[in-house]
Design a protein around this motif. Structure first.
Motif, short mmCIF file in Angstrom:
data_model
loop_
_atom_site.label_atom_id
_atom_site.label_comp_id
_atom_site.label_asym_id
_atom_site.label_seq_id
_atom_site.Cartn_x
_atom_site.Cartn_y
_atom_site.Cartn_z
N GLY A 71 -19.99 -2.68 -11.33
CA GLY A 71 -18.95 -1.69 -11.57
C GLY A 71 -17.58 -2.33 -11.54
O GLY A 71 -17.41 -3.49 -11.92
N ILE A 72 -16.58 -1.57 -11.10
CA ILE A 72 -15.22 -2.13 -11.03
C ILE A 72 -15.05 -2.91 -9.73
O ILE A 72 -15.47 -2.48 -8.66
N ALA A 73 -14.40 -4.06 -9.85
CA ALA A 73 -14.16 -4.89 -8.66
C ALA A 73 -13.29 -4.16 -7.65
O ALA A 73 -13.43 -4.35 -6.44
N GLY A 74 -12.38 -3.32 -8.16
CA GLY A 74 -11.45 -2.63 -7.27
C GLY A 74 -12.12 -1.75 -6.25
O GLY A 74 -11.62 -1.59 -5.12
N ILE A 118 -10.99 -8.90 -1.20
CA ILE A 118 -11.14 -9.76 -2.37
C ILE A 118 -12.55 -9.57 -2.92
O ILE A 118 -13.53 -9.60 -2.16
N SER A 119 -12.66 -9.35 -4.21
CA SER A 119 -13.98 -9.23 -4.82
C SER A 119 -13.95 -9.84 -6.21
O SER A 119 -12.93 -9.79 -6.90
N PRO A 136 -14.38 -10.77 -13.75
CA PRO A 136 -13.22 -10.12 -13.11
C PRO A 136 -13.02 -10.56 -11.66
O PRO A 136 -13.95 -10.95 -10.97
N MET A 137 -11.76 -10.43 -11.22
CA MET A 137 -11.41 -10.66 -9.83
C MET A 137 -10.45 -9.57 -9.39
O MET A 137 -9.70 -9.02 -10.19
N CYS A 138 -10.51 -9.23 -8.10
CA CYS A 138 -9.62 -8.19 -7.58
C CYS A 138 -9.14 -8.55 -6.19
O CYS A 138 -9.92 -8.99 -5.34
N TYR A 139 -7.85 -8.33 -5.97
CA TYR A 139 -7.23 -8.46 -4.66
C TYR A 139 -6.59 -7.12 -4.32
O TYR A 139 -5.83 -6.58 -5.13
N ALA A 140 -6.88 -6.56 -3.15
CA ALA A 140 -6.30 -5.28 -2.74
C ALA A 140 -5.59 -5.45 -1.41
O ALA A 140 -6.14 -6.03 -0.46
N PRO A 184 -33.67 -20.30 -16.22
CA PRO A 184 -32.50 -20.00 -15.39
C PRO A 184 -32.20 -21.11 -14.39
O PRO A 184 -33.09 -21.84 -13.97
N VAL A 185 -30.93 -21.19 -14.02
CA VAL A 185 -30.52 -22.17 -13.01
C VAL A 185 -30.34 -21.51 -11.65
O VAL A 185 -30.02 -22.18 -10.67
N GLY A 186 -30.52 -20.20 -11.59
CA GLY A 186 -30.36 -19.47 -10.34
C GLY A 186 -31.06 -18.13 -10.42
O GLY A 186 -31.95 -17.93 -11.25
N GLU A 187 -30.60 -17.19 -9.57
CA GLU A 187 -31.22 -15.87 -9.52
C GLU A 187 -30.17 -14.79 -9.83
O GLU A 187 -29.20 -14.64 -9.09
N GLY A 188 -30.39 -14.06 -10.92
CA GLY A 188 -29.57 -12.91 -11.25
C GLY A 188 -28.09 -13.22 -11.43
O GLY A 188 -27.68 -14.36 -11.70
N ILE A 189 -27.28 -12.18 -11.30
CA ILE A 189 -25.83 -12.29 -11.36
C ILE A 189 -25.29 -12.55 -9.96
O ILE A 189 -25.88 -12.14 -8.96
N GLY A 190 -24.13 -13.21 -9.86
CA GLY A 190 -23.54 -13.52 -8.57
C GLY A 190 -22.22 -12.82 -8.33
O GLY A 190 -21.48 -12.52 -9.28
N HIS A 191 -21.92 -12.52 -7.07
CA HIS A 191 -20.65 -11.94 -6.66
C HIS A 191 -20.07 -12.75 -5.50
O HIS A 191 -20.77 -13.53 -4.86
N PHE A 192 -18.79 -12.48 -5.21
CA PHE A 192 -18.15 -13.09 -4.05
C PHE A 192 -17.17 -12.10 -3.45
O PHE A 192 -16.41 -11.45 -4.19
N PHE A 193 -17.17 -11.98 -2.12
CA PHE A 193 -16.33 -11.00 -1.44
C PHE A 193 -15.64 -11.64 -0.24
O PHE A 193 -16.19 -12.52 0.43
N GLY A 194 -14.44 -11.17 0.02
CA GLY A 194 -13.70 -11.62 1.19
C GLY A 194 -12.95 -10.47 1.83
O GLY A 194 -12.49 -9.54 1.14
N ALA A 195 -12.84 -10.50 3.14
CA ALA A 195 -12.05 -9.52 3.89
C ALA A 195 -11.26 -10.28 4.94
O ALA A 195 -11.83 -11.10 5.67
N MET A 196 -9.95 -10.03 4.99
CA MET A 196 -9.09 -10.72 5.95
C MET A 196 -8.30 -9.69 6.76
O MET A 196 -7.60 -8.85 6.17
N ARG A 197 -8.43 -9.76 8.07
CA ARG A 197 -7.65 -8.87 8.93
C ARG A 197 -6.18 -9.24 8.87
O ARG A 197 -5.81 -10.39 9.14
N ILE A 198 -5.35 -8.27 8.57
CA ILE A 198 -3.91 -8.54 8.49
C ILE A 198 -3.37 -8.94 9.85
O ILE A 198 -2.51 -9.83 9.95
N ASP A 199 -3.89 -8.33 10.92
CA ASP A 199 -3.37 -8.67 12.25
C ASP A 199 -3.83 -10.04 12.72
O ASP A 199 -3.48 -10.47 13.82
#
Length: 386
Positions: free
Chosen positions: A146-149, A163-164, A186-190, A298-313
């Protein structure tokens, strides 16, 4: 309503600002959001998804339509069903962590709906960030998410930066090439703000997302020059050239307008999403369309994603950050404009405006999409949209 005015700019939900403004020839039917949500949930249930997964998957798609990103909303529903019918989507996946440290993990999506796998992974990144300050999760063996956002915004609810990103089936030719080797990737930063909605930078690393060409094809419209090239590598404004062996172009369009930067961003997404996780990368990423078979080697399995979460504090008090991000937003909004009637648009602002408007007035779908969905309803035995 197919367009709204934001800061003096007419934004059309199907694509970029000031594109396809002659859309009066297109026929739209508007549906209340709850009706589309119920319809979408019923389709996922017919696929064999659990109630929880059907509800979640529908939420991801409807959030896209609400935010004006029609190319990734319910218009994609037919595509998911076709992949399920081909046995390429597992409606009841065993999503699991296969590698882990305190701050990182790799998730195997078990060929499940990316609409379900991706929130699982992002929530895992958030839980790690709550404990250790940041969390990073790569995913393999998944599908279109779906949408990265949607996924990045999950982190902003916890005073975190989200981050996604995801790789996608190869439709994009790298700079200087006439061969499809990358996806729209796509890439998304929120970023959470204080009194304003989050700043959301959500974009394809190609000049345009494939979904926008699909909408143009359905609408019988030309696309802007710089979005695609034909099979011989010549610029084209025909959205059908992609089906005829052409390719999308990286962000920037061509080498004279910075396409190497789009290529570099796309490469980054592909490496983090797939080379890191063990998913397929580059030309081996499986296609979203059911009539095209995945690579036999194939060189791997399926589609890949990457996610990140950073605490502002983890960097400064969250309230201080959000106060200054509010100031940042106001500073850029008030930048001296080239045209006095048009101010600077903050990333994510048009999507927020669409979400507020469509929640009240409903979601418009072009008649071709409505026809596709009603045919799907007949096939699956669910109530048609009408």
């Amino acid at each position: 309503m197919t367009a709204i005015i934001v800061a003096g700019v007419q934004y059309h939900a199907l694509c970029n600002p000031v594109i396809f403004l002659d859309n009066k020839q297109m026929n739209f039917i508007t549906f209340p959001e709850p009706q589309l949500r119920s319809f979408t949930e019923q389709v996922f249930l017919k696929m064999g998804c659990s109630e929880a997964d059907a509800t979640l998957a529908a939420d991801v798609l409807l959030r896209s339509d609400l935010r004006g990103i029609d190319s990734h909303g319910v218009a994609r529903l037919v595509g998911y069903v076709r992949l399920w019918e081909k046995g390429r989507i597992n409606a009841t996946p065993n999503i699991r962590v296969v590698h882990e440290t305190p701050t990182t993990a790799t998730v195997d999506g078990d060929a499940g709906l990316g609409l379900v796998v991706a929130p699982f992974a992002m929530k895992l990144a958030i839980e790690k960030a709550k404990i250790y300050g940041s969390g990073w999760v790569s995913v393999k063996n998944s599908n279109h998410f779906g949408i990265a956002g949607y996924h990045s915004l999950l982190a902003t609810e916890h005073d975190m930066i989200g981050i996604s990103m995801t790789n996608a089936s190869p439709l994009v030719a790298p700079t200087y090439a006439n061969e499809r080797l990358l996806g729209t990737n796509p890439m998304c930063y929120a970023f959470p703000a204080g009194k304003y909605p989050p700043v959301v930078v959500d974009m394809a690393t190609s000049a345009a997302a494939n979904g926008k060409l699909e909408i143009a094809q359905r609408a019988g419209k030309a696309i802007p020059e710089g979005w695609a090239q034909d099979k011989d590598g010549r610029p084209s404004t025909d959205p059908n050239q992609l089906k005829a062996g052409g390719s999308l172009l990286p962000l920037g369009g061509d080498k004279d307008h910075g396409s190497h930067k789009g290529f570099g961003l796309s490469a980054t997404v592909d490496i983090l999403s797939a080379v890191l996780s063990g998913a397929n990368y580059g030309p081996w990423v499986p296609p979203f369309v059911a009539f095209m078979e995945p690579s036999a080697n194939p060189v791997g399995e399926g589609i890949g994603h990457f996610f990140g979460a950073m605490r502002i504090d983890g960097f400064r008090p969250a309230d201080d950050f959000k106060h200054h991000l509010d100031n940042w937003i106001e500073t850029f909004r008030n930048a001296r404009p080239v045209d006095p009637a048009q101010r600077v648009i903050i990333p994510g602002e048009p999507e927020t405006a669409f979400e507020q408007e469509r929640a009240i007035n409903g979601i418009p779908l072009i008649d071709a999409v409505v026809n596709d969905l009603n045919e799907l309803a007949t096939k699956l035995g669910v109530a048609a949209l009408g």
